[in-house]
Design a protein around this motif. Structure first.
Motif, short mmCIF file in Angstrom:
data_model
loop_
_atom_site.label_atom_id
_atom_site.label_comp_id
_atom_site.label_asym_id
_atom_site.label_seq_id
_atom_site.Cartn_x
_atom_site.Cartn_y
_atom_site.Cartn_z
N GLN A 193 33.61 40.64 43.80
CA GLN A 193 33.19 40.99 45.16
C GLN A 193 33.02 42.51 45.29
O GLN A 193 32.03 42.99 45.86
CB GLN A 193 34.20 40.50 46.19
CG GLN A 193 33.83 40.89 47.61
CD GLN A 193 34.91 40.60 48.64
OE1 GLN A 193 34.64 40.03 49.67
NE2 GLN A 193 36.14 40.99 48.35
N TRP B 208 37.71 37.25 41.30
CA TRP B 208 36.83 37.29 42.47
C TRP B 208 37.00 38.59 43.25
O TRP B 208 36.03 39.08 43.85
CB TRP B 208 37.09 36.08 43.36
CG TRP B 208 36.43 34.85 42.83
CD1 TRP B 208 37.04 33.74 42.30
CD2 TRP B 208 35.03 34.59 42.75
NE1 TRP B 208 36.12 32.81 41.90
CE2 TRP B 208 34.87 33.31 42.17
CE3 TRP B 208 33.89 35.30 43.12
CZ2 TRP B 208 33.62 32.75 41.95
CZ3 TRP B 208 32.64 34.75 42.90
CH2 TRP B 208 32.51 33.48 42.32
N THR B 209 38.19 39.17 43.23
CA THR B 209 38.37 40.46 43.88
C THR B 209 37.48 41.52 43.22
O THR B 209 36.81 42.30 43.89
CB THR B 209 39.84 40.90 43.81
OG1 THR B 209 40.66 39.92 44.46
CG2 THR B 209 40.06 42.25 44.49
N LEU C 26 41.88 34.74 41.58
CA LEU C 26 41.71 35.68 42.69
C LEU C 26 41.43 37.08 42.16
O LEU C 26 40.61 37.82 42.74
CB LEU C 26 42.96 35.68 43.58
CG LEU C 26 42.94 36.64 44.77
CD1 LEU C 26 41.71 36.43 45.64
CD2 LEU C 26 44.22 36.49 45.59
N PHE D 52 35.85 35.05 46.81
CA PHE D 52 37.09 35.80 47.06
C PHE D 52 37.97 35.08 48.07
O PHE D 52 39.17 34.85 47.82
CB PHE D 52 36.74 37.20 47.57
CG PHE D 52 37.92 37.98 48.08
CD1 PHE D 52 38.78 38.62 47.20
CD2 PHE D 52 38.18 38.08 49.44
CE1 PHE D 52 39.88 39.33 47.67
CE2 PHE D 52 39.26 38.80 49.92
CZ PHE D 52 40.12 39.43 49.03
N SER E 158 41.15 45.28 48.09
CA SER E 158 39.87 45.24 48.80
C SER E 158 39.82 46.29 49.90
O SER E 158 38.77 46.92 50.13
CB SER E 158 39.64 43.85 49.39
OG SER E 158 39.57 42.87 48.38
#
Length: 248
Positions: free
Chosen positions: A119, A115-116, A112, A156, A175
């Motif tokens: 993104q 992907w955070t 995670l 994400f 995010s």
């Protein structure tokens, strides 16, 4: 404020409309419609529950709104519409696509945290004025932008789906902050930055700078708020589960 000599903006969604033309500006690209239909079919066949199939219907409806309806053309005229388009891709369409699938089919490699970051970097890069301008002058670059924004957001939300509550809340808060920061930078820029919209906003009653400020505010508040709302929902469920555990 000038456009480089000889440069024409040819967005995938067509030339920027004026208000009187907007309702007639449907995008009936046969390849696009076939692609949306194929994705809808694959999602429908992969879905295992009624909820997943309803999410498929919602995802297809949103995709049609973003790419087929006159909103697509509006995003050629207004940067604020384009930002709304991107926010809906990342924060609404991507999770709809992920949760329309069984969890086993959304286990992409990568943590995670990875992907955070991916993104966030992708979202910031496509809102750099130069790269953004290239996307509105080339269909290939436009679709690279759309695909990368959607796929990295799916990565994400897929990683979020399998992460612990604490990790999920932390990622969503990160995010929220990065989206709000980008929105603030756009809002407080002292001059228009996005050349494709220098001369397309006036028919809609905005200067290019006012449109840009509105776009920044959309990214700063409503879009960041979507991630914050998701964090609060997960935190509430986490605390409720902890309370039930204590009570037991």
């Amino acid at each position: 404020m000038s456009i480089p000599a000889g440069r024409e903006w040819l967005p995938y969604c067509g030339a920027a409309p004026v208000p009187a033309d907007l309702l007639g500006r449907w995008n009936l690209d046969a390849l696009l419609l076939a692609g949306i239909g194929l994705v809808a079919l694959l999602l429908w066949r992969a879905g295992e529950t009624g909820v997943q199939r309803r999410l498929t219907i919602a995802a297809v409806a949103l995709a049609l709104f973003l790419f087929v309806s006159p909103f697509c053309a509006l995003s050629s005229a207004l940067f604020s519409a384009r930002v709304t388009h991107h926010v809906l891709l990342a924060a609404v369409l991507a999770p709809l696509l992920i949760y329309a699938l069984p969890e086993a089919k959304t286990r992409w490699p990568g943590s995670l945290g990875l992907w955070t970051g991916v993104q966030a970097v992708t979202f910031w890069l496509w809102h750099a004025p130069g790269l953004y301008a290239e996307a509105l002058s080339s269909d290939a670059i436009y679709w690279a932008m759309q695909a990368s924004l959607t796929l990295t957001a799916m990565g994400f939300w897929g990683a979020l789906r399998r992460a612990s509550a604490l990790t999920s809340v932390a990622a969503l808060l990160v995010s929220t902050v990065q989206m709000g920061l980008l929105g603030a930078l756009i809002t407080f820029a002292g001059a228009p930055l996005y050349a494709p919209h220098f001369f397309t906003t006036e028919p809609w009653g905005f200067s290019a700078l006012e449109d840009q400020q509105m776009a920044g505010l959309i990214m700063w508040a409503p879009s960041a708020g979507l991630y914050l709302a998701a964090a609060l929902i997960i935190a509430q469920r986490w605390f409720a589960a902890e309370d039930r555990g204590i009570a037991a």
